[in-house]
Design an enzyme around this catalytic site. Structure first.
Site, PDB file in Angstrom:
ATOM      1  N   LYS A   1      50.709  99.704  27.123  1.00  0.00           N
ATOM      2  CA  LYS A   1      49.561  99.442  26.244  1.00  0.00           C
ATOM      3  C   LYS A   1      48.815 100.749  25.984  1.00  0.00           C
ATOM      4  O   LYS A   1      48.710 101.595  26.885  1.00  0.00           O
ATOM      5  CB  LYS A   1      48.666  98.418  26.943  1.00  0.00           C
ATOM      6  CG  LYS A   1      47.500  97.903  26.132  1.00  0.00           C
ATOM      7  CD  LYS A   1      46.802  96.776  26.897  1.00  0.00           C
ATOM      8  CE  LYS A   1      45.579  96.253  26.179  1.00  0.00           C
ATOM      9  NZ  LYS A   1      44.931  95.135  26.911  1.00  0.00           N
TER      10      LYS A   1
ATOM     11  N   SER B   1      44.270  90.936  24.247  1.00  0.00           N
ATOM     12  CA  SER B   1      44.387  92.146  23.467  1.00  0.00           C
ATOM     13  C   SER B   1      45.743  92.849  23.573  1.00  0.00           C
ATOM     14  O   SER B   1      46.051  93.696  22.747  1.00  0.00           O
ATOM     15  CB  SER B   1      43.297  93.129  23.894  1.00  0.00           C
ATOM     16  OG  SER B   1      43.467  93.518  25.238  1.00  0.00           O
TER      17      SER B   1
ATOM     18  N   SER C   1      43.770  89.306  28.732  1.00  0.00           N
ATOM     19  CA  SER C   1      44.503  90.110  27.749  1.00  0.00           C
ATOM     20  C   SER C   1      45.971  90.340  28.028  1.00  0.00           C
ATOM     21  O   SER C   1      46.702  90.770  27.143  1.00  0.00           O
ATOM     22  CB  SER C   1      43.843  91.481  27.621  1.00  0.00           C
ATOM     23  OG  SER C   1      42.869  91.414  26.648  1.00  0.00           O
TER      24      SER C   1
END
Ligand code: GLN
Length: 487
Positions: free
Chosen positions: A79, A154, A178
């Site tokens: 990420k 996310s 997330s």
């Protein structure tokens, strides 16, 4: 089967037997990326040349016996809020669009030490604020099961990449869900470790007392393999726990006989979409048939999870994001009158609307007049939620409920209603509030062929139990063999 379709375990076995090379695996995944990226948009940055070069070097170390880790030679991605030396780390924000960290996050260093091959950086909601990856400054990421749907967020890029074969596994962060929510939306396995299990050094802070880094993988075995590599005390993160982590692969045991499972009654029933509810009930039946002792329990404080999260996580984020002022690094407004005007313009231009919303709300909650009413109160309720979980774990090994109230939604359906989006995370927030480990495993599909996730929580540092329960569920169901149909 193509190499990009395989798991870490399968590829690592083949690498050890010299049936394939690290370069071949890396090529296979890079080709997959080339083919699918235009449709899916998982990555913000791809470092193909570096990946191939690293694969060549790692292969030499595998050959001469210095690298024996099961992660050696396996291509993965992280990420874009996890710092990678010399490689852009943007948090999907204009604010950090030009930021190249001068250092690696501890998790990155650990993965490199294990011979991991980094493919690139994955799309996300800006500063990890969102549940659909729609707040990214750069692009949309699409759900591999249905490109009209969001991948969750996310960590949407991290989940979509693994589900589509654009990475063998990935790392993501989880502040309020997330990691687990996108893993559930994309039909893969995601584990948020206990707070303090994995170093946060080099993770760009969202809400520091909630954030944890964890793996997204194709199955539970891979999850244990990655967990082994990333857990452990780190002098650079004072909140990392000084405990001896077990070899998590020892918990990959196909047995839940006598396991005591509590099903949180607050989180089933009307809150859930009917089809999610059905998949969940079926999953409970599977566990019961395998000998687990399941019963309903009540955790009344959980209904307060949403306000507690929104006050505390936003307050922490507002404070953490104070550092982006255009002076030290990141974006700086082009034109300004004086220093204060530079701060104002930099922050107005550099942050998107969701980030601004949270900075405003968080700053308000922390202001001298409101502090007792909101921030302090929320801390007290946080303690109540923790106590309730602690009591429950005296009796139960695992607490069970779905990962999300419904399946992947369509683009644009929640962006106009921030409260709707926040509410959507009600099932994932409690684990972060209490710092507990939680795993999501695929447990079915709705009538649109969208994956449903089963969530399991355990007491702090109970990752072993979680892996055992999740592994048993996975081995006795067929869902791990389902992959999205992508041409
Ligand atoms: N979706 C949640 C939020 O927007 C969780 C975010 C996260 O875990 N980083 O706050």
């Amino acid at each position: 089967m193509e190499l990009y379709e395989l798991t870490i375990k399968q590829l690592s076995d083949m690498l050890k037997k010299k049936q394939i090379s690290a370069v071949e695996v890396t090529r296979s995944v890079l080709d997959r990326i080339d083919k699918l990226e235009p449709a899916l948009g998982c990555y913000i940055t791809i470092v193909a040349e570096k990946a191939l070069q690293d694969a060549e070097n790692v292969q030499k170390d595998i050959d001469n016996g210095t690298l024996r880790s099961p992660l050696a030679g396996i291509p993965m991605a992280v990420k874009d809020n996890i710092c990678t030396e010399g490689i852009p780390t943007t948090c999907a924000s204009k604010m950090l669009s030009n930021f190249k960290p001068p250092y690696n996050a501890t998790v990155i260093r650990k993965l490199y030490d294990n011979g991991a091959i980094l493919l690139g950086k994955l799309n996300m909601d800006e500063f990890a604020m969102g549940s659909s990856t729609e707040t990214s400054y750069f692009k949309k990421t699409r759900n591999p099961w249905n490109v009209e749907r969001v991948p969750g967020g996310s960590s949407g890029g991290s989940a979509a990449a693994v589900a589509s074969g654009e990475a063998i596994y990935s790392l993501a962060s989880d502040t309020g869900g997330s990691l687990r929510q996108p893993a559930s939306f994309c039909g893969v396995v995601g584990l948020k470790p206990t707070y303090g299990s994995v170093s946060r050094y080099g993770l760009i802070a969202c809400a520091s007392s909630f954030d944890q880094i964890g793996p997204i993988t194709k199955d539970v075995t891979d999850c244990a393999l990655v967990l082994n590599a990333i857990t452990g005390r780190d002098e650079k993160d004072s909140t990392s726990a000084n405990i001896e982590h077990p070899d998590y692969t020892k918990f990959l045991i196909n047995d839940v006989k006598g396991l005591k499972i509590g099903i949180a009654s607050e989180f089933i029933g009307d809150l859930l979409d009917k089809e999610v509810q059905k998949a969940f009930i079926d999953a409970v039946d599977v566990l019961k048939k395998l000998g687990a002792e399941c019963e309903e329990i009540s955790l009344p404080s959980l209904k307060n999870a949403l306000p507690v999260y929104c006050i505390l996580a936003f307050a922490e984020a507002s404070s953490n994001l104070g550092r982006y002022d255009g002076v030290k690094y990141g974006y700086r407004a082009k034109e300004y009158k004086d220093l204060e005007d530079m701060y104002r313009r930099t922050r107005s231009e550099g942050f998107g609307p969701e980030v601004k919303r949270r900075i405003l709300l968080g700053t308000y909650a922390l202001s001298a007049e409101q502090y007792d009413k909101y921030y302090k109160k929320a801390l007290q309720v946080r303690r109540m939620i923790c106590d309730e979980f602690n009591d429950a774990f005296k009796k139960y090994d695992i607490i069970l409920y779905p990962t999300t109230p419904d399946t992947a939604f369509k683009f644009g359906t929640m962006t106009k209603e921030p409260m709707q989006m926040y509410k959507h995370d009600i099932l994932t927030m409690p684990a972060n509030i209490a710092g507990l480990p939680a795993i999501t495993v695929p447990c079915g599909f709705d009538s649109n062929n969208l994956p449903v996730g089963l969530q399991m929580l355990s007491k702090p540092f109970g990752e072993g139990k979680l892996l055992q329960a999740a592994y048993t569920f996975e081995q006795n169901t067929e869902f791990r063999n389902s992959r999205p149909c992508l041409s």
